[in-house]
Design a protein around this motif. Structure first.
Motif, PDB file in Angstrom:
ATOM      1  N   ALA A   1       0.529  -1.442  -0.144  1.00 58.75           N
ATOM      2  CA  ALA A   1      -0.182   0.107   0.158  1.00 58.75           C
ATOM      3  C   ALA A   1       0.900   0.921  -0.404  1.00 58.75           C
ATOM      4  CB  ALA A   1      -1.251   0.241   1.066  1.00 58.75           C
ATOM      5  N   SER A   2       2.016   1.206   0.914  1.00 56.59           N
ATOM      6  CA  SER A   2       2.996   2.755   1.101  1.00 56.59           C
ATOM      7  C   SER A   2       3.343   3.197  -0.157  1.00 56.59           C
ATOM      8  CB  SER A   2       3.838   2.743   1.940  1.00 56.59           C
ATOM      9  OG  SER A   2       4.807   1.910   2.252  1.00 56.59           O
ATOM     10  N   ALA A   3       3.619   1.712  -1.000  1.00 54.71           N
ATOM     11  CA  ALA A   3       4.355   1.596  -2.161  1.00 54.71           C
ATOM     12  C   ALA A   3       3.936   2.397  -3.654  1.00 54.71           C
ATOM     13  CB  ALA A   3       5.029   0.736  -2.948  1.00 54.71           C
ATOM     14  N   ARG A   4       2.422   1.978  -3.731  1.00 59.56           N
ATOM     15  CA  ARG A   4       0.971   1.910  -4.948  1.00 59.56           C
ATOM     16  C   ARG A   4       1.051   3.555  -4.390  1.00 59.56           C
ATOM     17  NH1 ARG A   4      -1.263  -3.178  -3.010  1.00 59.56           N
ATOM     18  NH2 ARG A   4      -2.123  -1.772  -2.089  1.00 59.56           N
ATOM     19  N   LEU A   5       1.141   3.877  -3.182  1.00 61.97           N
ATOM     20  CA  LEU A   5       0.006   5.311  -2.586  1.00 61.97           C
ATOM     21  C   LEU A   5       1.524   6.620  -3.419  1.00 61.97           C
ATOM     22  CD1 LEU A   5      -1.493   5.552   0.700  1.00 61.97           C
ATOM     23  CD2 LEU A   5      -2.094   6.195  -1.113  1.00 61.97           C
ATOM     24  N   ALA A   6       3.040   5.987  -3.357  1.00 62.25           N
ATOM     25  CA  ALA A   6       3.963   6.730  -3.268  1.00 62.25           C
ATOM     26  C   ALA A   6       4.076   6.962  -4.662  1.00 62.25           C
ATOM     27  CB  ALA A   6       5.120   6.024  -3.321  1.00 62.25           C
ATOM     28  N   LEU A   7       3.787   5.754  -5.715  1.00 64.54           N
ATOM     29  CA  LEU A   7       3.898   6.101  -7.088  1.00 64.54           C
ATOM     30  C   LEU A   7       2.576   6.995  -7.237  1.00 64.54           C
ATOM     31  CD1 LEU A   7       4.474   1.744  -7.903  1.00 64.54           C
ATOM     32  CD2 LEU A   7       5.741   3.755  -8.092  1.00 64.54           C
ATOM     33  N   GLU A   8       1.210   6.699  -6.880  1.00 60.56           N
ATOM     34  CA  GLU A   8       0.065   7.496  -7.473  1.00 60.56           C
ATOM     35  C   GLU A   8       0.630   9.174  -6.924  1.00 60.56           C
ATOM     36  OE1 GLU A   8      -2.987   6.481  -5.492  1.00 60.56           O
ATOM     37  OE2 GLU A   8      -3.316   4.334  -6.032  1.00 60.56           O
ATOM     38  N   ARG A   9       1.371   8.944  -6.252  1.00 60.56           N
ATOM     39  CA  ARG A   9       1.710  10.586  -5.429  1.00 60.56           C
ATOM     40  C   ARG A   9       2.777  10.727  -6.642  1.00 60.56           C
ATOM     41  NH1 ARG A   9       1.400   8.925  -0.873  1.00 60.56           N
ATOM     42  NH2 ARG A   9       3.262   8.352  -0.378  1.00 60.56           N
ATOM     43  N   SER A  10       3.802  10.642  -7.320  1.00 68.14           N
ATOM     44  CA  SER A  10       4.606  10.449  -8.011  1.00 68.14           C
ATOM     45  C   SER A  10       3.938  10.855  -9.570  1.00 68.14           C
ATOM     46  CB  SER A  10       5.867   8.886  -7.720  1.00 68.14           C
ATOM     47  OG  SER A  10       6.092   9.330  -7.177  1.00 68.14           O
ATOM     48  N   PHE A  11       2.719   9.808  -9.597  1.00 68.46           N
ATOM     49  CA  PHE A  11       2.319  10.124 -10.978  1.00 68.46           C
ATOM     50  C   PHE A  11       1.422  11.288 -11.417  1.00 68.46           C
ATOM     51  CE2 PHE A  11       2.705   5.016 -10.994  1.00 68.46           C
ATOM     52  CZ  PHE A  11       3.957   5.716 -12.059  1.00 68.46           C
ATOM     53  N   SER A  12       0.988  11.851  -9.893  1.00 67.09           N
ATOM     54  CA  SER A  12      -0.257  12.580  -9.949  1.00 67.09           C
ATOM     55  C   SER A  12       0.777  14.386 -10.578  1.00 67.09           C
ATOM     56  CB  SER A  12      -0.930  12.800  -9.473  1.00 67.09           C
ATOM     57  OG  SER A  12      -0.696  13.022  -8.082  1.00 67.09           O
ATOM     58  N   SER A  13       1.962  13.868 -10.568  1.00 67.40           N
ATOM     59  CA  SER A  13       2.740  15.621 -10.048  1.00 67.40           C
ATOM     60  C   SER A  13       3.247  16.474 -11.161  1.00 67.40           C
ATOM     61  CB  SER A  13       4.205  15.664  -8.616  1.00 67.40           C
ATOM     62  OG  SER A  13       4.550  14.343  -9.956  1.00 67.40           O
ATOM     63  N   VAL A  14       2.573  15.659 -11.989  1.00 65.94           N
ATOM     64  CA  VAL A  14       2.589  16.286 -13.448  1.00 65.94           C
ATOM     65  C   VAL A  14       1.715  15.964 -14.391  1.00 65.94           C
ATOM     66  CG1 VAL A  14       5.520  15.194 -13.627  1.00 65.94           C
ATOM     67  CG2 VAL A  14       3.596  13.774 -14.676  1.00 65.94           C
ATOM     68  N   VAL A  15       1.208  16.234 -15.251  1.00 64.62           N
ATOM     69  CA  VAL A  15       0.376  16.864 -16.216  1.00 64.62           C
ATOM     70  C   VAL A  15       0.266  15.369 -17.409  1.00 64.62           C
ATOM     71  CG1 VAL A  15      -0.916  18.065 -17.761  1.00 64.62           C
ATOM     72  CG2 VAL A  15       0.092  19.366 -15.249  1.00 64.62           C
ATOM     73  N   ARG A  16       1.310  15.283 -17.994  1.00 62.26           N
ATOM     74  CA  ARG A  16       1.731  14.682 -18.771  1.00 62.26           C
ATOM     75  C   ARG A  16       2.402  13.116 -18.255  1.00 62.26           C
ATOM     76  NH1 ARG A  16       1.522  19.087 -21.118  1.00 62.26           N
ATOM     77  NH2 ARG A  16       3.761  19.603 -21.102  1.00 62.26           N
ATOM     78  N   LYS A  17       2.473  12.005 -18.648  1.00 61.15           N
ATOM     79  CA  LYS A  17       3.565  11.006 -18.220  1.00 61.15           C
ATOM     80  C   LYS A  17       4.924  11.466 -18.814  1.00 61.15           C
ATOM     81  CE  LYS A  17       4.315   5.598 -18.252  1.00 61.15           C
ATOM     82  NZ  LYS A  17       4.461   4.912 -19.005  1.00 61.15           N
ATOM     83  N   LYS A  18       4.760  11.706 -19.368  1.00 54.78           N
ATOM     84  CA  LYS A  18       6.250  12.360 -20.419  1.00 54.78           C
ATOM     85  C   LYS A  18       6.972  13.066 -19.633  1.00 54.78           C
ATOM     86  CE  LYS A  18       4.957  15.836 -23.800  1.00 54.78           C
ATOM     87  NZ  LYS A  18       4.863  15.680 -25.274  1.00 54.78           N
ATOM     88  N   GLU A  19       6.924  13.775 -18.902  1.00 55.33           N
ATOM     89  CA  GLU A  19       7.050  14.771 -17.636  1.00 55.33           C
ATOM     90  C   GLU A  19       7.912  14.319 -16.761  1.00 55.33           C
ATOM     91  OE1 GLU A  19       4.061  18.003 -17.083  1.00 55.33           O
ATOM     92  OE2 GLU A  19       3.930  18.878 -19.228  1.00 55.33           O
ATOM     93  N   LEU A  20       7.879  12.810 -16.400  1.00 55.91           N
ATOM     94  CA  LEU A  20       7.877  12.485 -15.537  1.00 55.91           C
ATOM     95  C   LEU A  20       9.310  12.208 -15.229  1.00 55.91           C
ATOM     96  CD1 LEU A  20       5.871   9.446 -15.029  1.00 55.91           C
ATOM     97  CD2 LEU A  20       6.356  11.261 -13.094  1.00 55.91           C
ATOM     98  N   ARG A  21      10.004  12.330 -14.699  1.00 52.55           N
ATOM     99  CA  ARG A  21      11.811  11.653 -13.607  1.00 52.55           C
ATOM    100  C   ARG A  21      12.065  11.087 -12.592  1.00 52.55           C
ATOM    101  NH1 ARG A  21      10.797  17.043 -15.891  1.00 52.55           N
ATOM    102  NH2 ARG A  21      11.629  18.210 -14.135  1.00 52.55           N
ATOM    103  N   PRO A  22      13.491  10.662 -11.958  1.00 46.84           N
ATOM    104  CA  PRO A  22      13.674  10.425 -10.864  1.00 46.84           C
ATOM    105  C   PRO A  22      13.602  11.001 -10.510  1.00 46.84           C
ATOM    106  CG  PRO A  22      14.832   9.696 -12.880  1.00 46.84           C
ATOM    107  CD  PRO A  22      13.914  11.001 -13.221  1.00 46.84           C
ATOM    108  N   ALA A  23      13.395  12.701  -9.836  1.00 46.27           N
ATOM    109  CA  ALA A  23      12.716  12.850  -8.521  1.00 46.27           C
ATOM    110  C   ALA A  23      11.915  13.057  -8.588  1.00 46.27           C
ATOM    111  CB  ALA A  23      13.307  14.774  -8.876  1.00 46.27           C
ATOM    112  N   HIS A  24      10.879  12.944  -8.780  1.00 48.03           N
ATOM    113  CA  HIS A  24       9.062  12.985  -8.916  1.00 48.03           C
ATOM    114  C   HIS A  24       8.814  11.543  -8.355  1.00 48.03           C
ATOM    115  CE1 HIS A  24       8.597  15.789 -12.712  1.00 48.03           C
ATOM    116  NE2 HIS A  24       7.907  16.329 -11.366  1.00 48.03           N
ATOM    117  N   LEU A  25       9.778  10.112  -8.249  1.00 47.72           N
ATOM    118  CA  LEU A  25       9.432   9.003  -7.775  1.00 47.72           C
ATOM    119  C   LEU A  25       9.822   9.696  -5.964  1.00 47.72           C
ATOM    120  CD1 LEU A  25       8.312   6.475  -7.519  1.00 47.72           C
ATOM    121  CD2 LEU A  25      10.905   5.746  -8.292  1.00 47.72           C
ATOM    122  N   LEU A  26      11.126   9.999  -5.867  1.00 46.24           N
ATOM    123  CA  LEU A  26      11.592  10.460  -4.637  1.00 46.24           C
ATOM    124  C   LEU A  26      10.448  11.733  -3.730  1.00 46.24           C
ATOM    125  CD1 LEU A  26      13.840  10.107  -2.030  1.00 46.24           C
ATOM    126  CD2 LEU A  26      15.020  12.411  -3.932  1.00 46.24           C
TER     127      LEU A  26
END
Length: 159
Positions: free
Chosen positions: A96-121
């Protein structure tokens, strides 16, 4: 497959190994954090090390959090010769905590192509409760300041 997809895959694979080594049936946010701390190439790793959080320091903080949690319920780890956890025999699944972390990471950008490693952190560090915030606090790390460093890093990458 994008560069971020490759990075995320590598982090999850390493996190799965961390979970198995811990004897855990699930991959949790702290396993993702350990994995990022072990990844030497990404900016996210650099942000962690700038706060004194290399892989060993993260592992030590997590061990302190475990001991602190045991003491909270009246168990002294020093009073027992606890064995190292046996390696999980099954493939750990995403917790659960990993899934929530991933959700927060993905929701921090508008488009998936904007994701970078720092978003995961960032997704991991934005947790308000759980093992990661407790471990960081016990390690004397200002979580809010670390989140600000990650955001500043992302901002600098955008420029």
């Amino acid at each position: 497959m994008t560069a971020f997809d490759k990075y995320l895959h590598a982090v999850i694979v390493r996190a799965t190994h961390e979970a198995r080594d811990d004897g855990s049936a699930t991959v949790e946010a702290h396993h993702l954090l350990l994995s990022i701390a072990a990844e030497r190439e990404a900016i996210a790793h650099q942000v962690l090390t700038s706060a004194g959080l290399d892989h060993r320091a993260v592992r030590d903080a997590l061990d302190r959090e475990f001991e602190h949690s045991l003491r909270t319920i009246g168990v002294s780890p020093a009073a027992f010769d606890l064995p190292r956890p046996s390696r999980a025999s099954e493939q750990p699944r995403m917790g659960a905590s990993a899934r929530l972390a991933l959700e927060r990471s993905f929701s921090s950008v508008v488009r998936k192509k904007e994701l970078r490693p720092a978003h995961l952190l960032l997704g991991i560090l934005q947790a308000q409760v759980g093992t990661v915030p407790r471990a960081l606090a016990l390690a004397g790390v200002d979580q809010a300041e670390l989140v600000d460093r990650v955001r500043q890093t992302l901002s600098n990458e955008d420029e």
